[in-house]
Design a protein around this motif. Structure first.
Motif, short mmCIF file in Angstrom:
data_model
loop_
_atom_site.label_atom_id
_atom_site.label_comp_id
_atom_site.label_asym_id
_atom_site.label_seq_id
_atom_site.Cartn_x
_atom_site.Cartn_y
_atom_site.Cartn_z
N TYR A 64 -5.15 8.19 -0.29
CA TYR A 64 -6.25 7.43 -0.88
C TYR A 64 -5.78 6.07 -1.38
CZ TYR A 64 -8.40 12.04 -0.84
OH TYR A 64 -8.88 13.25 -0.44
N THR A 65 -6.70 5.14 -1.39
CA THR A 65 -6.44 3.84 -1.99
C THR A 65 -6.55 3.97 -3.51
OG1 THR A 65 -8.78 3.23 -1.90
CG2 THR A 65 -7.42 2.66 0.01
N ALA A 66 -6.22 2.89 -4.21
CA ALA A 66 -6.26 2.90 -5.68
C ALA A 66 -7.65 3.17 -6.21
CB ALA A 66 -5.73 1.58 -6.23
N LEU A 80 0.83 -1.20 0.00
CA LEU A 80 0.00 0.00 0.00
C LEU A 80 0.87 1.26 0.00
CD1 LEU A 80 -2.67 1.53 0.21
CD2 LEU A 80 -2.63 1.12 2.69
N LEU A 81 1.91 1.26 0.83
CA LEU A 81 2.82 2.41 0.85
C LEU A 81 3.50 2.62 -0.50
CD1 LEU A 81 4.60 2.12 4.32
CD2 LEU A 81 2.97 3.86 3.59
N LEU A 82 3.94 1.53 -1.09
CA LEU A 82 4.60 1.63 -2.40
C LEU A 82 3.65 2.19 -3.44
CD1 LEU A 82 7.09 1.09 -4.13
CD2 LEU A 82 6.24 -1.23 -4.52
N ASP A 83 2.39 1.76 -3.42
CA ASP A 83 1.40 2.27 -4.36
C ASP A 83 1.16 3.76 -4.15
OD1 ASP A 83 -0.85 1.68 -6.39
OD2 ASP A 83 -1.94 2.62 -4.73
N LEU A 84 1.07 4.19 -2.88
CA LEU A 84 0.87 5.60 -2.57
C LEU A 84 2.00 6.45 -3.13
CD1 LEU A 84 -0.35 5.50 1.15
CD2 LEU A 84 -1.70 6.13 -0.84
#
Length: 260
Positions: A56-58, A21-25
């Motif tokens: 925010y999430t994806a 999740l952190l990487l996506d953010l």
């Protein structure tokens, strides 16, 4: 896109934020900002805004900011990168007038002693900025706060001491005597209903005013809170009572390649 997002509406997050999740953010900058008005009691008008980070999430769902920042502390350079990108966003969409922004001393600590400091350069160039120093709970944080205060004061940037009295926080007297604004944590609303708590708060407010500093009481949600703020003679208030004046910007739906 402007839409109100309050702390009450963000999704609860687990104590440990997954690395994915952190990487996506970070990769897609799924960031946002909420501007909350700072209301002057004497006039009843907004005299500035505080810019608060949002994530925010994806699929565009809001996440609680605190667990995200807690997780980022494990990687100081990532924390610095997020702080820098978030500050660019906060400055880019800021309403007119004074802008209050939070700055974690641990992020500032990444570049202490280096010849170049992009974050200091970015914030130091804004003509009407107040940097809120977030003090945490150990001596190293207090030392970084002092260095941060010295660096921004040297550039003529006004300072605020944030979250005074928050649980598990500490306050550096050196920093307290450097800032222009005192921001008292919402926990004082309950504490001030106790005789000793109110006495402590009154003395701290009196100290601030003697030092020609202005005082903001956070966490104002009810008319009773506002009445207490008036009794305590604080200068300004901030909180969910003024949620209709909140303004939000979200980059959650922005294509990953598009810069802000």
């Amino acid at each position: 896109m402007f839409s109100p997002i309050s702390d009450r509406s963000v999704h609860a997050a687990p104590s440990r934020v997954p690395a994915a999740l952190l990487l996506d953010l970070l990769r897609h900058q799924r960031y946002g900002v909420e501007y909350q008005p700072i209301i002057e009691l004497a006039s009843g008008q907004a005299i500035g805004h505080e810019a608060l980070a949002r994530f925010y999430t994806a699929d565009g769902q809001p996440l609680a900011p605190k667990p995200i920042f807690d997780a980022l502390h494990a990687s100081p350079l990532s924390l610095y990168q997020v702080e820098y990108d978030m500050k660019r966003l906060q400055l880019a969409y800021a309403p007119a007038g004074p802008l209050f922004v939070n700055l974690d001393p641990d992020a500032y600590g990444v570049t202490v002693g280096e010849a170049e400091d992009p974050l200091l350069e970015l914030l130091g160039s804004h003509p009407d900025l107040v940097v809120e120093i977030i003090e945490n709970s150990d001596v190293s944080d207090a030392h970084l706060s002092q260095l941060l205060a010295q660096a921004f004061t040297a550039r003529g940037v006004r300072l605020a001491l944030d979250d005074i009295g928050a649980p598990n926080s500490m306050v550096s007297l050196d920093v307290m005597m450097t800032v222009d604004w005192f921001k008292f944590d919402r926990s004082w609303l309950a504490r001030a209903r106790d005789v000793k708590g109110r006495a402590a708060l009154r003395h701290l407010i009196g100290f601030a005013h003697e030092c020609s500093c202005r005082v903001i009481l956070e966490g104002i949600e009810r008319e009773e809170d506002l009445a207490l703020a008036r009794t305590l003679e604080v200068d300004c208030v901030q909180g969910f009572l003024y949620r209709r004046q909140f303004k939000s910007v979200s980059l959650a739906a922005r294509p990953a390649w598009q810069a802000f």
